[in-house]
Design a protein around this motif. Structure first.
Motif, PDB file in Angstrom:
ATOM      1  N   UNK A   7       9.780  10.743 -23.470  1.00 25.92           N
ATOM      2  CA  UNK A   7       9.438   9.462 -22.834  1.00 25.92           C
ATOM      3  C   UNK A   7      10.661   8.554 -22.725  1.00 25.92           C
ATOM      4  N   UNK A   8      11.496   8.563 -23.737  1.00 29.49           N
ATOM      5  CA  UNK A   8      12.713   7.753 -23.688  1.00 29.49           C
ATOM      6  C   UNK A   8      13.642   8.265 -22.593  1.00 29.49           C
ATOM      7  N   UNK A   9      13.805   9.574 -22.514  1.00 29.74           N
ATOM      8  CA  UNK A   9      14.708  10.164 -21.529  1.00 29.74           C
ATOM      9  C   UNK A   9      14.249   9.876 -20.101  1.00 29.74           C
ATOM     10  N   UNK A  10      12.996  10.145 -19.799  1.00 27.52           N
ATOM     11  CA  UNK A  10      12.493   9.988 -18.432  1.00 27.52           C
ATOM     12  C   UNK A  10      12.125   8.539 -18.146  1.00 27.52           C
ATOM     13  N   UNK A  11      11.299   7.965 -19.012  1.00 27.98           N
ATOM     14  CA  UNK A  11      10.845   6.594 -18.790  1.00 27.98           C
ATOM     15  C   UNK A  11      11.970   5.588 -18.868  1.00 27.98           C
ATOM     16  N   UNK A  12      12.887   5.779 -19.834  1.00 24.68           N
ATOM     17  CA  UNK A  12      14.014   4.861 -19.972  1.00 24.68           C
ATOM     18  C   UNK A  12      14.925   4.902 -18.766  1.00 24.68           C
ATOM     19  N   UNK A  13      15.142   6.100 -18.229  1.00 29.30           N
ATOM     20  CA  UNK A  13      15.996   6.238 -17.043  1.00 29.30           C
ATOM     21  C   UNK A  13      15.372   5.550 -15.830  1.00 29.30           C
ATOM     22  N   UNK A  14      14.097   5.812 -15.574  1.00 28.42           N
ATOM     23  CA  UNK A  14      13.437   5.225 -14.409  1.00 28.42           C
ATOM     24  C   UNK A  14      13.314   3.707 -14.531  1.00 28.42           C
ATOM     25  N   UNK A  15      12.982   3.237 -15.727  1.00 30.15           N
ATOM     26  CA  UNK A  15      12.875   1.791 -15.936  1.00 30.15           C
ATOM     27  C   UNK A  15      14.235   1.119 -15.751  1.00 30.15           C
ATOM     28  N   UNK A  16      15.282   1.790 -16.208  1.00 32.26           N
ATOM     29  CA  UNK A  16      16.633   1.254 -16.037  1.00 32.26           C
ATOM     30  C   UNK A  16      17.026   1.159 -14.577  1.00 32.26           C
ATOM     31  N   UNK A  17      16.704   2.207 -13.813  1.00 30.05           N
ATOM     32  CA  UNK A  17      16.992   2.184 -12.377  1.00 30.05           C
ATOM     33  C   UNK A  17      16.278   1.007 -11.703  1.00 30.05           C
ATOM     34  N   UNK A  18      15.005   0.819 -12.061  1.00 27.11           N
ATOM     35  CA  UNK A  18      14.221  -0.258 -11.454  1.00 27.11           C
ATOM     36  C   UNK A  18      14.817  -1.624 -11.783  1.00 27.11           C
ATOM     37  N   UNK A  19      15.205  -1.788 -13.041  1.00 27.38           N
ATOM     38  CA  UNK A  19      15.763  -3.084 -13.468  1.00 27.38           C
ATOM     39  C   UNK A  19      17.070  -3.378 -12.736  1.00 27.38           C
ATOM     40  N   UNK A  20      17.942  -2.392 -12.636  1.00 25.37           N
ATOM     41  CA  UNK A  20      19.225  -2.584 -11.960  1.00 25.37           C
ATOM     42  C   UNK A  20      19.027  -2.888 -10.478  1.00 25.37           C
ATOM     43  N   UNK A  21      18.058  -2.216  -9.864  1.00 20.11           N
ATOM     44  CA  UNK A  21      17.807  -2.454  -8.442  1.00 20.11           C
ATOM     45  C   UNK A  21      17.284  -3.863  -8.197  1.00 20.11           C
ATOM     46  N   UNK A  22      16.386  -4.320  -9.067  1.00 22.41           N
ATOM     47  CA  UNK A  22      15.824  -5.659  -8.918  1.00 22.41           C
ATOM     48  C   UNK A  22      16.874  -6.738  -9.164  1.00 22.41           C
TER      49      UNK A  22
END
Length: 371
Positions: free
Chosen positions: A352-367
């Motif tokens: 969950x950290x590997x997949x969820x953390x990566x996707x959440x990070x991408x979303x935060x950076x994009x926003x």
């Protein structure tokens, strides 16, 4: 025959080193995310102090493989011994020629006890690294976009580092891209840039781009004690058989043991000696790179000898990093791996950290549109 000379050993060492460093990343980010949540109501300096300590533990693991596992010899020159005794905030500028250059920053900073304070000015593409991309920004690193450079976004990031109780080594590579002798079109473009600015083209470096460096310096100058002018040479970057400079070793080959030694020259320049106007700074930083040309020239000539010969010739000193500086980090992440990989809950959390953390990070950076 030594173990390191066995056929295929370099590939095995690279695979093991990379597996451990990459495998430990989700462990690190799980700890960091916990601290990030806890620290939300706390002062920024307190968050950063603990984050710097965490960052240091992971980078020491990295250094275990890049320094100790490779058997690398590191020779320091110039003001290195002096800066290792200090504790200060600095602007760190270096020549840029390899994907290992950021590791060289680690090698200098760890010897001052400042490993956790490294804040890199990075190209925007790195923000899409899984997990790392989001974390680097949270650590105080700054992303810049080539071709569409936004001063306001960089200033916004620099404002964070202006806080009095946040210690920083702000790292820039003013050349902007790596010097690669196999890319003559890049070198030719760099020479044209120098001539257009009425500057002398460099022989072993690309013309430094002063705009981003000046902007950084102008905004954080009063928080800095000095500028560290660092010049790195990787042993074996000159081909005696061809009589010319060879391509500098890359990260993969470095871990395979293809670079036996590094030469790191450090010059400490007090902030009082750094020009205070942009026009003067542009010419001044070009002069620094002309001096870098002079420093590296003997290493890229037929007169270049072994690492030990060059160190003796230019009064370099070998500096070994003690195992006590890196092995505890290996033990820490090995201990964390036991419950993570040894239990169903641990494996679930790791994924969950590997997949969820990566996707959440991408979303935060994009926003946030950080660059």
């Amino acid at each position: 025959m030594s173990l390191s000379k066995l056929p295929g050993f370099g590939i095995i060492r690279y695979a093991i080193s990379t597996g451990i460093m990459v495998g430990a990343a989700p462990e690190y980010f799980a700890i960091w995310m916990g601290w990030r949540l806890i620290s939300v109501p706390l002062p920024a300096w307190l968050y950063q102090k603990v984050d710097d300590m965490l960052y240091s533990t992971y980078q020491r693991l990295v250094l275990l493989f890049f320094e100790h596992a490779t058997g690398l010899e590191i020779f320091f020159y110039g003001d290195a011994d002096d800066i290792f005794k200090k504790n200060e905030n600095v602007l760190y500028i270096s020549n840029h020629q390899s994907t290992v250059d950021w590791i060289a920053c680690n090698m200098v900073a760890v010897r001052q006890g400042a490993l956790g304070h490294l804040r890199f000015v990075m190209k925007d593409g790195l923000q899409w690294l899984p997990l790392y991309g989001h974390y680097f920004y949270q650590h105080g690193c700054i992303y810049v976009r080539r071709g569409r450079f936004s001063q306001q976004k960089m200033i916004r990031s620099l404002e964070y580092l202006q806080q009095e109780r946040i210690q920083s080594w702000i790292v820039l590579f003013p050349e902007g891209t790596r010097y690669d002798p196999s890319k003559p079109e890049v070198i030719a473009r760099s020479e044209r840039l120098a001539l257009a600015s009425d500057l002398q083209p460099l022989q072993h470096h690309l013309t430094p781009k002063s705009k981003g460096t000046w902007l950084t310096l102008d905004k954080v100058r009063r928080h800095l004690d000095a500028l560290y002018d660092v010049t790195v040479v990787y042993q074996g970057s000159y081909s005696h058989s061809q009589g010319k400079r060879a391509r500098t070793v890359a990260l993969i080959d470095f871990l395979r043991g293809f670079c036996p030694a590094m030469h790191i020259h450090v010059r400490r320049i007090p902030m009082s000696e750094v020009p205070e106007t942009e026009e003067a700074f542009q010419r001044w930083i070009h002069q620094l790179f002309q001096e870098k040309d002079r420093i590296v020239a003997p290493f890229y000539s037929q007169a270049a000898g072994s690492a030990q010969e060059m160190a003796a010739r230019f009064r370099g000193r070998r500096h070994r990093l003690p195992l006590s500086a890196t092995v505890p980090s290996l033990l820490l992440y090995a201990a964390l791996a036991v419950p993570l990989f040894g239990t169903a809950v641990g494996r679930w959390l790791y994924a969950r950290v590997l997949v969820g953390g990566t996707l959440a990070g991408y979303a935060w950076l994009a926003l946030r549109a950080v660059c």
